[in-house]
Design an enzyme around this catalytic site. Structure first.
Site, PDB file in Angstrom:
ATOM      1  N   CYS A 113       0.801  -1.226   0.000  1.00 38.96           N
ATOM      2  CA  CYS A 113       0.000   0.000   0.000  1.00 38.96           C
ATOM      3  C   CYS A 113       0.836   1.279   0.000  1.00 38.96           C
ATOM      4  O   CYS A 113       0.326   2.356  -0.321  1.00 38.96           O
ATOM      5  CB  CYS A 113      -0.934   0.011   1.197  1.00 38.96           C
ATOM      6  SG  CYS A 113      -1.958  -1.474   1.321  1.00 38.96           S
ATOM      7  N   HIS A 238      -3.040   6.918   2.086  1.00 33.08           N
ATOM      8  CA  HIS A 238      -3.462   5.633   1.529  1.00 33.08           C
ATOM      9  C   HIS A 238      -4.928   5.414   1.869  1.00 33.08           C
ATOM     10  O   HIS A 238      -5.349   5.560   3.022  1.00 33.08           O
ATOM     11  CB  HIS A 238      -2.611   4.502   2.102  1.00 33.08           C
ATOM     12  CG  HIS A 238      -3.201   3.147   1.860  1.00 33.08           C
ATOM     13  ND1 HIS A 238      -3.634   2.744   0.615  1.00 33.08           N
ATOM     14  CD2 HIS A 238      -3.469   2.113   2.703  1.00 33.08           C
ATOM     15  CE1 HIS A 238      -4.128   1.521   0.695  1.00 33.08           C
ATOM     16  NE2 HIS A 238      -4.044   1.120   1.949  1.00 33.08           N
ATOM     17  N   ASN A 268     -10.244  -0.075  -1.091  1.00 32.91           N
ATOM     18  CA  ASN A 268      -8.794  -0.110  -0.899  1.00 32.91           C
ATOM     19  C   ASN A 268      -8.153  -0.722  -2.142  1.00 32.91           C
ATOM     20  O   ASN A 268      -8.264  -1.920  -2.386  1.00 32.91           O
ATOM     21  CB  ASN A 268      -8.463  -0.938   0.349  1.00 32.91           C
ATOM     22  CG  ASN A 268      -6.977  -0.994   0.651  1.00 32.91           C
ATOM     23  OD1 ASN A 268      -6.139  -0.722  -0.205  1.00 32.91           O
ATOM     24  ND2 ASN A 268      -6.636  -1.374   1.871  1.00 32.91           N
TER      25      ASN A 268
END
Length: 312
Positions: A113, A238, A268
């Site tokens: 990530c 993020h 995500n």
């Protein structure tokens, strides 16, 4: 030593949208349960005929067009991803081939990530050192390939997509110094492992780490750029979970900044999440050319990397 800047950005998401109601037909969940815990409403899911490099190439082509550049203007391609299926050719080489970029250096980075902000720092360093003139930096992931669609705690999180930036030399630094690191002994907190590979995480451990340990690190990234958090026009964290993004942004102290909340629409998307959200802020006119923006990636390996950039 010369500086570097982001000349343009672009993003791409697959056409298929998976809603919370759709997920309720797959696992024991509901729209209310998902929204209250992670703040996600929808996510985009790529089909079996849409590999990671195709997502990446679409985003990169948009960034190139926005920069007014041709493929042969690029001499380095960096792709941040953790969902590449094959070891070789790597994603960067496949993207270069799709776009017709002649003889570039091609590298993939797997920092999950935090991959895009690591790749952006790598591009900045390469340009500053004279190793490259123009770099395509891409974050792309197909998280649906590694999702456990029987686990309601993780499958509700993930989405697919890509975001890209063109980095080029400039007289003034448009990309601030990176602040990066990791907590290797806690690498088990976020995992994509096994055969077949599956995404899993220790949600509470990640939440506590992100909301308590990362705010001072993000503030230090601002300090390295010579700015206070209140000077920021935008914060792009993020896009892990709205319940992490909101308290983290508040603790950073960017009181005048637009806070990216693309996770609500995109889920995500791992390495794609920061460039995807950043590109949307630019496209929607929520930030202007020259505005200072904090990009801050965190997650797998409990890695983090952040820098202040100037909006293209």
């Amino acid at each position: 030593m010369r500086g570097s800047r982001i000349a343009a950005v672009g993003h791409y998401q697959p056409a298929k949208v998976l809603t919370n109601e759709d997920l309720a037909g797959l696992v024991d969940t509901s729209d209310e349960w998902i929204r209250s815990r992670v703040g996600i409403r929808t996510r985009h899911i790529a089909g079996p005929d849409e590999p990671v490099d195709e997502l990446a190439a679409h985003a990169a082509a948009k960034a190139l067009a926005a920069a007014g550049l041709a493929p042969d203007d690029i001499d380095l391609v960096l792709v941040a991803t953790s969902t590449a299926v094959d070891r070789s050719p790597n994603m960067a080489a496949r993207v270069a081939a799709r776009l017709g970029i002649p003889s570039p250096a091609v590298m993939d980075l797997n920092v999950v990530c935090a991959g895009f902000t690591h790749a952006l720092a790598t591009a900045d360093h390469a340009v500053r050192a004279g190793g490259a003139s123009r770099v395509l930096v891409i974050g792309a992931d197909k998280m649906s390939d590694v999702a456990d669609w029987t686990d309601r705690t993780t499958c509700v999180l993930v989405g697919d997509g890509a975001g890209a930036a063109v980095v080029e030399a400039s007289e003034e630094a448009g990309i601030g110094p990176v602040l990066w690191g990791s907590v290797p002994e806690m690498g088990h907190a976020v995992r994509i492992e096994g055969t077949p590979s599956r995404f899993a995480q220790e949600g509470q451990s990640v939440y506590r780490w992100a909301t308590t340990q990362l705010p001072p690190i993000a503030r230090k990234a601002c300090e390295r750029a010579g700015l206070a958090p209140e000077d920021l026009a935008a914060v792009v964290l993020h896009q892990a979970n709205l319940r992490i993004i909101e308290p983290l942004a508040e603790k950073i102290g960017a009181v005048n900044a637009v806070v990216a909340r693309d996770v609500a629409e995109s889920g995500n998307t791992s390495a794609a999440s920061i460039p995807l959200a950043f590109s949307k802020l630019v496209e929607h006119g929520e930030i202007s050319t020259g505005d200072p923006v904090l990009l801050f990636g965190f997650g797998g390996n409990l890695s983090y990397a952040g820098q202040v950039v100037r909006c293209p």
